[in-house]
Scaffold this motif. Structure first.
Motif, short mmCIF file in Angstrom:
data_model
loop_
_atom_site.label_atom_id
_atom_site.label_comp_id
_atom_site.label_asym_id
_atom_site.label_seq_id
_atom_site.Cartn_x
_atom_site.Cartn_y
_atom_site.Cartn_z
N THR A 47 -42.21 -108.20 48.21
CA THR A 47 -42.55 -107.86 46.83
C THR A 47 -41.45 -108.27 45.86
OG1 THR A 47 -41.58 -105.63 46.98
CG2 THR A 47 -43.88 -105.88 47.62
N VAL A 48 -40.30 -108.61 46.38
CA VAL A 48 -39.16 -108.98 45.53
C VAL A 48 -39.08 -110.47 45.28
CG1 VAL A 48 -36.63 -108.99 45.40
CG2 VAL A 48 -37.82 -106.96 46.23
N THR A 49 -39.40 -111.27 46.31
CA THR A 49 -39.25 -112.71 46.22
C THR A 49 -40.61 -113.39 46.28
OG1 THR A 49 -38.26 -114.66 47.28
CG2 THR A 49 -38.97 -112.88 48.73
N ASP A 50 -40.66 -114.62 45.76
CA ASP A 50 -41.86 -115.43 45.83
C ASP A 50 -41.80 -116.42 46.99
OD1 ASP A 50 -42.70 -114.13 43.59
OD2 ASP A 50 -42.29 -115.76 42.19
N ALA A 51 -40.73 -116.34 47.79
CA ALA A 51 -40.55 -117.25 48.92
C ALA A 51 -40.81 -116.50 50.22
CB ALA A 51 -39.14 -117.85 48.91
N PRO A 52 -41.91 -116.78 50.93
CA PRO A 52 -42.21 -116.06 52.18
C PRO A 52 -41.09 -116.20 53.21
CG PRO A 52 -44.11 -117.32 51.45
CD PRO A 52 -42.98 -117.73 50.58
N LEU A 53 -40.51 -117.39 53.33
CA LEU A 53 -39.43 -117.58 54.30
C LEU A 53 -38.22 -116.72 53.96
CD1 LEU A 53 -39.51 -121.42 55.03
CD2 LEU A 53 -40.28 -119.54 56.49
N GLY A 54 -38.01 -116.47 52.68
CA GLY A 54 -36.90 -115.61 52.27
C GLY A 54 -37.11 -114.19 52.72
N ALA A 55 -38.34 -113.68 52.59
CA ALA A 55 -38.64 -112.32 53.02
C ALA A 55 -38.57 -112.19 54.53
CB ALA A 55 -40.03 -111.91 52.52
N VAL A 56 -39.18 -113.15 55.24
CA VAL A 56 -39.18 -113.10 56.70
C VAL A 56 -37.77 -113.28 57.25
CG1 VAL A 56 -40.04 -114.22 58.80
CG2 VAL A 56 -41.55 -113.94 56.82
N GLY A 57 -37.06 -114.29 56.75
CA GLY A 57 -35.70 -114.55 57.21
C GLY A 57 -34.74 -113.43 56.86
N GLY A 58 -34.91 -112.83 55.67
CA GLY A 58 -34.05 -111.73 55.29
C GLY A 58 -34.23 -110.52 56.19
N ALA A 59 -35.47 -110.21 56.53
CA ALA A 59 -35.73 -109.07 57.41
C ALA A 59 -35.16 -109.32 58.81
CB ALA A 59 -37.23 -108.81 57.50
N MET A 60 -35.36 -110.52 59.32
CA MET A 60 -34.83 -110.83 60.64
C MET A 60 -33.31 -110.87 60.63
SD MET A 60 -37.49 -113.70 62.09
CE MET A 60 -36.52 -113.79 63.59
N GLY A 61 -32.74 -111.42 59.55
CA GLY A 61 -31.27 -111.49 59.45
C GLY A 61 -30.64 -110.11 59.44
N LEU A 62 -31.20 -109.20 58.65
CA LEU A 62 -30.64 -107.85 58.58
C LEU A 62 -30.87 -107.09 59.89
CD1 LEU A 62 -31.58 -106.85 54.94
CD2 LEU A 62 -29.32 -107.42 55.83
N THR A 63 -31.95 -107.39 60.59
CA THR A 63 -32.17 -106.79 61.90
C THR A 63 -31.11 -107.24 62.89
OG1 THR A 63 -34.56 -106.66 61.50
CG2 THR A 63 -33.81 -106.52 63.79
N ILE A 64 -30.77 -108.53 62.83
CA ILE A 64 -29.71 -109.06 63.70
C ILE A 64 -28.37 -108.43 63.36
CG2 ILE A 64 -28.43 -111.15 64.29
CD1 ILE A 64 -31.04 -112.71 63.93
N VAL A 65 -28.11 -108.25 62.06
CA VAL A 65 -26.87 -107.60 61.65
C VAL A 65 -26.79 -106.19 62.23
CG1 VAL A 65 -25.61 -106.66 59.66
CG2 VAL A 65 -26.56 -108.96 59.56
N GLY A 66 -27.92 -105.48 62.22
CA GLY A 66 -27.95 -104.14 62.80
C GLY A 66 -27.62 -104.16 64.28
N ASN A 67 -28.12 -105.17 65.01
CA ASN A 67 -27.81 -105.30 66.43
C ASN A 67 -26.33 -105.57 66.66
OD1 ASN A 67 -30.49 -104.90 67.17
ND2 ASN A 67 -30.97 -107.07 67.12
N VAL A 68 -25.76 -106.41 65.79
CA VAL A 68 -24.33 -106.72 65.91
C VAL A 68 -23.49 -105.48 65.65
CG1 VAL A 68 -22.44 -108.07 64.91
CG2 VAL A 68 -24.65 -109.16 65.33
N LEU A 69 -23.84 -104.73 64.61
CA LEU A 69 -23.08 -103.52 64.29
C LEU A 69 -23.18 -102.49 65.41
CD1 LEU A 69 -23.90 -103.04 60.50
CD2 LEU A 69 -21.75 -103.82 61.51
N ASP A 70 -24.33 -102.43 66.06
CA ASP A 70 -24.49 -101.48 67.16
C ASP A 70 -23.58 -101.82 68.33
OD1 ASP A 70 -25.90 -99.25 68.48
OD2 ASP A 70 -26.64 -100.82 69.81
N ALA A 71 -23.21 -103.10 68.45
CA ALA A 71 -22.32 -103.51 69.53
C ALA A 71 -20.85 -103.19 69.24
CB ALA A 71 -22.47 -105.01 69.79
N VAL A 72 -20.54 -102.79 68.01
CA VAL A 72 -19.17 -102.44 67.63
C VAL A 72 -18.92 -100.99 68.03
CG1 VAL A 72 -17.48 -102.30 65.76
CG2 VAL A 72 -19.25 -104.07 65.71
#
Length: 289
Positions: free
Chosen positions: A204-229
């Protein structure tokens, strides 16, 4: 001095019902015909056969250093194989359809310049978001079910129907293991609600579908990395990624529900908040595309 009468409120066209606009069946049919839906479904359906071929080429898996892992018991039965497929895909592969279906909802309409025409139909903004989110979650749930279901059928055909062999020792009869596996799949879907909410909000924020999909996946990966700390200590328990494999506790001789309940509660809370933010933002958004 005369006082002008108050303006007459607009009257809806005869037969117009806001709740009848953009029916779920119409939105579902549109999404089902899209190429990315067919590609995702094909990948999830083919993966079990790829693993069966890999086991056939590489031989029977064996434990390392005397330790038996879930991968080592993959060929023990069809249920074992289905559990193994769920284990290897839950961390990343099953995140992709959730991020794709939920992140591509509104942003794709904006990228096609069809969003403003939908709203001018007129489809109320709340109705538009409810229809698209409902279908996106339904397709995400279908993707979660498709992989273990195909794996269970293919694994049973390849390795036979039998009890679930637990790597730590012991076994569960096939009937009990199947119900536990169903509960594990339900947990995996619930644990992805935070990804769904994040992708939907970004859509709902961006007009670029790849931005929404990539942003969600990117932040999910960041969460996985932080959990490993490990230095974060108990703060990691506030990360949805910390509980993503809590479903493994359901496949023990005596199921443990503590981690499952915490994981579902945390992910559902994050998901509901993010979806509410998405609705609030979109209601006030100036739609020009």
């Amino acid at each position: 001095m005369s006082i002008a009468p108050p303006p007459t409120p607009p009257v809806a066209a005869p037969g117009y019902r806001a709740r009848h606009t953009l029916p779920l069946r119409v939105e579902a049919a549109r999404q089902l015909r899209r190429r990315r839906t067919l590609v995702i479904g094909g990948i999830l359906a083919v993966l079990p056969f790829v693993l069966i071929a890999a086991f056939a080429i590489g031989g029977q898996p064996a434990g390392r250093d005397g330790r038996v892992t879930l991968m080592d018991t993959a060929t023990a039965s069809g249920v074992n194989f289905a559990v193994t497929c769920l284990f290897v895909s839950a961390g990343f592969l099953l995140v992709v359809p959730v991020a794709l279906f939920c992140g591509d909802t509104v942003a794709s309409e904006a990228s096609w310049s069809s969003l403003r025409y939908l709203l001018a139909a007129p489809v109320p903004r709340g109705r538009l978001l409810v229809s698209k989110l409902t279908v996106a979650l339904a397709f995400s749930a279908a993707a979660m079910v498709l992989l273990p279901l195909v794996a269970l059928a293919a694994g049973t055909a390849a390795y036979g129907w039998g009890p679930l062999r637990i790597p730590t020792g012991g076994a569960l009869d096939a009937g009990t293991a199947t119900w536990r596996l169903a509960a594990a799949v339900a947990f995996v879907f619930a644990s992805q609600l935070v990804t769904a909410g994040l992708a939907f909000w970004l859509s709902t924020v961006t007009d670029a579908p790849l931005g929404a999909v990539g942003g969600a996946m990117g932040l999910t990966i960041v969460g996985n990395v932080l959990d490993a700390v490990t230095a974060l200590g108990h703060w990691r328990e506030l990360l949805p990624a910390h509980w993503q494999f809590a479903w493994a506790d359901l496949l023990q001789p005596h199921a443990e529900w503590g981690g499952v309940v915490k994981g579902v509660a945390l992910s559902a809370t994050y998901g509901v908040v993010l979806m509410a933010v998405a609705f609030r933002h979109f209601r006030a958004k100036d739609v020009v595309s």
